[in-house]
Design an enzyme around this catalytic site. Sequence first.
Site, PDB file in Angstrom:
ATOM      1  N   ASP A 113      45.901  47.712  26.496  1.00  0.00           N
ATOM      2  CA  ASP A 113      46.608  47.102  27.621  1.00  0.00           C
ATOM      3  C   ASP A 113      47.841  47.933  27.961  1.00  0.00           C
ATOM      4  O   ASP A 113      48.515  48.460  27.071  1.00  0.00           O
ATOM      5  CB  ASP A 113      47.044  45.662  27.244  1.00  0.00           C
ATOM      6  CG  ASP A 113      47.307  44.782  28.456  1.00  0.00           C
ATOM      7  OD1 ASP A 113      46.602  43.767  28.626  1.00  0.00           O
ATOM      8  OD2 ASP A 113      48.202  45.137  29.256  1.00  0.00           O
ATOM      9  N   ASN A 114      48.141  48.072  29.268  1.00  0.00           N
ATOM     10  CA  ASN A 114      49.322  48.880  29.651  1.00  0.00           C
ATOM     11  C   ASN A 114      50.555  48.010  29.906  1.00  0.00           C
ATOM     12  O   ASN A 114      51.586  48.506  30.359  1.00  0.00           O
ATOM     13  CB  ASN A 114      49.004  49.729  30.890  1.00  0.00           C
ATOM     14  CG  ASN A 114      48.775  48.873  32.132  1.00  0.00           C
ATOM     15  OD1 ASN A 114      48.911  47.649  32.074  1.00  0.00           O
ATOM     16  ND2 ASN A 114      48.435  49.501  33.235  1.00  0.00           N
ATOM     17  N   LEU A 115      50.430  46.718  29.663  1.00  0.00           N
ATOM     18  CA  LEU A 115      51.545  45.767  29.766  1.00  0.00           C
ATOM     19  C   LEU A 115      52.130  45.641  31.171  1.00  0.00           C
ATOM     20  O   LEU A 115      53.212  45.059  31.355  1.00  0.00           O
ATOM     21  CB  LEU A 115      52.669  46.117  28.772  1.00  0.00           C
ATOM     22  CG  LEU A 115      52.284  46.144  27.282  1.00  0.00           C
ATOM     23  CD1 LEU A 115      53.524  46.444  26.426  1.00  0.00           C
ATOM     24  CD2 LEU A 115      51.666  44.814  26.844  1.00  0.00           C
ATOM     25  N   SER A 159      33.816  40.157  40.628  1.00  0.00           N
ATOM     26  CA  SER A 159      34.458  39.032  41.330  1.00  0.00           C
ATOM     27  C   SER A 159      33.568  38.510  42.449  1.00  0.00           C
ATOM     28  O   SER A 159      32.823  39.266  43.067  1.00  0.00           O
ATOM     29  CB  SER A 159      35.797  39.501  41.923  1.00  0.00           C
ATOM     30  OG  SER A 159      36.292  38.554  42.847  1.00  0.00           O
ATOM     31  N   TYR A 214      40.503  45.768  47.343  1.00  0.00           N
ATOM     32  CA  TYR A 214      40.267  45.173  46.020  1.00  0.00           C
ATOM     33  C   TYR A 214      38.784  44.832  45.883  1.00  0.00           C
ATOM     34  O   TYR A 214      38.130  45.256  44.929  1.00  0.00           O
ATOM     35  CB  TYR A 214      41.121  43.905  45.828  1.00  0.00           C
ATOM     36  CG  TYR A 214      40.609  43.048  44.704  1.00  0.00           C
ATOM     37  CD1 TYR A 214      39.873  41.903  44.970  1.00  0.00           C
ATOM     38  CD2 TYR A 214      40.790  43.439  43.379  1.00  0.00           C
ATOM     39  CE1 TYR A 214      39.348  41.152  43.936  1.00  0.00           C
ATOM     40  CE2 TYR A 214      40.270  42.687  42.345  1.00  0.00           C
ATOM     41  CZ  TYR A 214      39.544  41.548  42.633  1.00  0.00           C
ATOM     42  OH  TYR A 214      39.009  40.805  41.597  1.00  0.00           O
ATOM     43  N   LYS A 242      35.623  46.533  43.412  1.00  0.00           N
ATOM     44  CA  LYS A 242      34.701  45.794  42.523  1.00  0.00           C
ATOM     45  C   LYS A 242      33.252  46.102  42.894  1.00  0.00           C
ATOM     46  O   LYS A 242      32.392  46.319  42.041  1.00  0.00           O
ATOM     47  CB  LYS A 242      34.961  44.289  42.624  1.00  0.00           C
ATOM     48  CG  LYS A 242      36.294  43.845  42.052  1.00  0.00           C
ATOM     49  CD  LYS A 242      36.361  44.076  40.545  1.00  0.00           C
ATOM     50  CE  LYS A 242      37.670  43.605  39.939  1.00  0.00           C
ATOM     51  NZ  LYS A 242      37.743  43.848  38.484  1.00  0.00           N
ATOM     52  N   ASN A 264      50.236  34.319  44.635  1.00  0.00           N
ATOM     53  CA  ASN A 264      49.332  34.339  45.790  1.00  0.00           C
ATOM     54  C   ASN A 264      48.325  33.199  45.697  1.00  0.00           C
ATOM     55  O   ASN A 264      47.908  32.636  46.690  1.00  0.00           O
ATOM     56  CB  ASN A 264      48.502  35.648  45.805  1.00  0.00           C
ATOM     57  CG  ASN A 264      49.367  36.852  46.147  1.00  0.00           C
ATOM     58  OD1 ASN A 264      50.165  36.784  47.072  1.00  0.00           O
ATOM     59  ND2 ASN A 264      49.240  37.913  45.386  1.00  0.00           N
ATOM     60  N   ARG A 281      45.170  31.765  56.291  1.00  0.00           N
ATOM     61  CA  ARG A 281      45.611  33.060  55.749  1.00  0.00           C
ATOM     62  C   ARG A 281      44.582  34.108  56.168  1.00  0.00           C
ATOM     63  O   ARG A 281      43.372  33.924  55.937  1.00  0.00           O
ATOM     64  CB  ARG A 281      45.692  32.973  54.215  1.00  0.00           C
ATOM     65  CG  ARG A 281      46.090  34.256  53.521  1.00  0.00           C
ATOM     66  CD  ARG A 281      46.320  34.045  52.037  1.00  0.00           C
ATOM     67  NE  ARG A 281      45.099  33.597  51.358  1.00  0.00           N
ATOM     68  CZ  ARG A 281      45.036  33.346  50.047  1.00  0.00           C
ATOM     69  NH1 ARG A 281      46.126  33.449  49.289  1.00  0.00           N
ATOM     70  NH2 ARG A 281      43.890  32.971  49.483  1.00  0.00           N
ATOM     71  N   GLY A 317      41.878  36.829  56.354  1.00  0.00           N
ATOM     72  CA  GLY A 317      40.971  37.350  55.330  1.00  0.00           C
ATOM     73  C   GLY A 317      40.309  36.259  54.509  1.00  0.00           C
ATOM     74  O   GLY A 317      39.325  36.510  53.821  1.00  0.00           O
TER      75      GLY A 317
HETATM   76  C1  WQD Z   1      42.138  29.479  47.055  1.00  0.00           C
HETATM   77  C2  WQD Z   1      42.192  28.529  48.248  1.00  0.00           C
HETATM   78  C3  WQD Z   1      43.346  29.469  50.120  1.00  0.00           C
HETATM   79  C4  WQD Z   1      47.260  29.657  48.155  1.00  0.00           C
HETATM   80  C5  WQD Z   1      41.476  35.200  45.285  1.00  0.00           C
HETATM   81  C6  WQD Z   1      40.880  36.562  45.344  1.00  0.00           C
HETATM   82  C7  WQD Z   1      39.688  36.617  44.436  1.00  0.00           C
HETATM   83  C8  WQD Z   1      40.103  36.186  43.060  1.00  0.00           C
HETATM   84  C9  WQD Z   1      40.745  34.812  43.059  1.00  0.00           C
HETATM   85  C10 WQD Z   1      40.502  38.113  41.733  1.00  0.00           C
HETATM   86  C11 WQD Z   1      41.943  29.235  49.571  1.00  0.00           C
HETATM   87  C12 WQD Z   1      44.100  28.262  49.577  1.00  0.00           C
HETATM   88  C13 WQD Z   1      45.916  29.470  48.429  1.00  0.00           C
HETATM   89  C14 WQD Z   1      48.235  28.873  48.827  1.00  0.00           C
HETATM   90  C15 WQD Z   1      46.474  27.734  49.998  1.00  0.00           C
HETATM   91  N1  WQD Z   1      40.983  37.128  42.510  1.00  0.00           N
HETATM   92  N2  WQD Z   1      45.537  28.521  49.328  1.00  0.00           N
HETATM   93  N3  WQD Z   1      47.802  27.942  49.730  1.00  0.00           N
HETATM   94  O1  WQD Z   1      41.591  33.574  47.871  1.00  0.00           O
HETATM   95  O2  WQD Z   1      39.742  32.190  46.791  1.00  0.00           O
HETATM   96  O3  WQD Z   1      40.505  34.275  45.707  1.00  0.00           O
HETATM   97  O4  WQD Z   1      41.848  34.878  43.968  1.00  0.00           O
HETATM   98  O5  WQD Z   1      39.348  38.273  41.407  1.00  0.00           O
HETATM   99  O6  WQD Z   1      39.214  37.937  44.425  1.00  0.00           O
HETATM  100  O7  WQD Z   1      40.427  36.777  46.660  1.00  0.00           O
HETATM  101  O8  WQD Z   1      41.994  32.309  45.710  1.00  0.00           O
HETATM  102  O9  WQD Z   1      43.801  30.822  44.962  1.00  0.00           O
HETATM  103  O10 WQD Z   1      44.322  32.627  46.695  1.00  0.00           O
HETATM  104  O11 WQD Z   1      42.984  30.606  47.342  1.00  0.00           O
HETATM  105  O12 WQD Z   1      46.098  26.869  50.825  1.00  0.00           O
HETATM  106  O13 WQD Z   1      49.482  29.017  48.639  1.00  0.00           O
HETATM  107  O14 WQD Z   1      43.501  27.988  48.326  1.00  0.00           O
HETATM  108  O15 WQD Z   1      43.366  29.459  51.553  1.00  0.00           O
HETATM  109  O16 WQD Z   1      41.243  28.330  50.409  1.00  0.00           O
HETATM  110  P1  WQD Z   1      40.928  33.060  46.653  1.00  0.00           P
HETATM  111  P2  WQD Z   1      43.364  31.614  46.151  1.00  0.00           P
END
Ligand code: WQD
Length: 338
Positions: A37-39, A130, A154, A158, A202, A297, A299
């Site tokens: 792990d690179n921490l 993923s 990203y 994958k 996020n 959001r 994407g």
């Molecule tokens: C989940 C739902 C948002 C935040 C991402 C990556 C995916 C994987 C998991 C790595 C969606 C909604 C979110 C917020 C919200 N990562 N939301 N308010 O986008 O499904 O997947 O993380 O592998 O590759 O794309 O996960 O948790 O960001 O969003 O309403 O503050 O929650 O719109 O419907 P997501 P998420």
Amino acid sequence: MKIKQNSQILVTGGLGYIGSHTVAELIATGYQVVIFDNLTNSHLGVLENLETISGQRPQLVIGDVTSSSEIDQVFQDYEIDAVIHFAGLKSVSESLAQPLKYFENNVTGTINLLKAMAANNVYRHIFSSSATVYGAHNEVPFKEEMSRGATNPYGRSKLMVEDILKDLSNDPNWEIIALRYFNPVGAHPSSLLGEEPKGIPNNLMPYLVQTASGRLKELQVFGNDYDTKDGTGVRDYIHVVDLAKAHVAVLSYMIKKPVNFEVFNVGTGHGISVLEMIDCFEKTNNIKVPFKIVERRPGDVGEAFADVAKIKDLVGWNATHSLEDMCKDAWNWEQKNK
Ligand code: WQD
């Protein structure tokens, strides 16, 4: 080649969120673990907590998969029987801003690892893929044989690694499994391991728990005009301990019968909306979560959840934790570690 008793499993990114929970399950199953792990997205406290949970301290090599000399050295210093490869970057938004950083870490880093494995006759590889590789064009529930697509660097990284692994498997020596994770949430029941996103989260669950604890003011719900049960985004949330156990299950599946190349979804098979998650969290933990509906959001897809028949039928694994377990464990972790 049979994996020897007390065989050594190399876990890259083993101090990260999913990696650390998987290390705990591997040790509990009797494997010896070497963490690489690179921490950058973890810290040494995770190693201490793994020792507390497991009763033994896994070996740690601090290094980076983007350095072929550092990853080569691991195979000189340790007798590795199989590799579980978590090390990589995983923020969709960051990948849009820094695509080369993502291709270097996620693609070149994996190539470095695979070359080091082949040079040392280590051919068992479990790859952290993923659900994002299903893109935005497929109908739910997503099945492994569906066509893939990427809408960001990203996801493309994958998808590219899955293709590299598929091509590599033309050499029958390789035994490769790619696991397509859906949405991991929750924390270890001990509250010693959990998700520690850097800065403003996020993802939904860490943002939600930090709002519940008052670290953040209000949860923004990204859109309620999707073609879903209540208009908000639907995802397949899986408890991180279930996800960790899936890795141990596929490892023993590989040991029992040689696998040349297989892809498995890892999810619960159920879609949960944002409003359902908020409601479950509030009821489970008896706390209010202030939220506001805002714009979608960019994407995001409306609905994403897994068809999990393949891993259940072939490997005999299925998720067992409930949404309430996910909400309880995530909240306990936040309360103990905020
Ligand atoms: C989940 C739902 C948002 C935040 C991402 C990556 C995916 C994987 C998991 C790595 C969606 C909604 C979110 C917020 C919200 N990562 N939301 N308010 O986008 O499904 O997947 O993380 O592998 O590759 O794309 O996960 O948790 O960001 O969003 O309403 O503050 O929650 O719109 O419907 P997501 P998420």
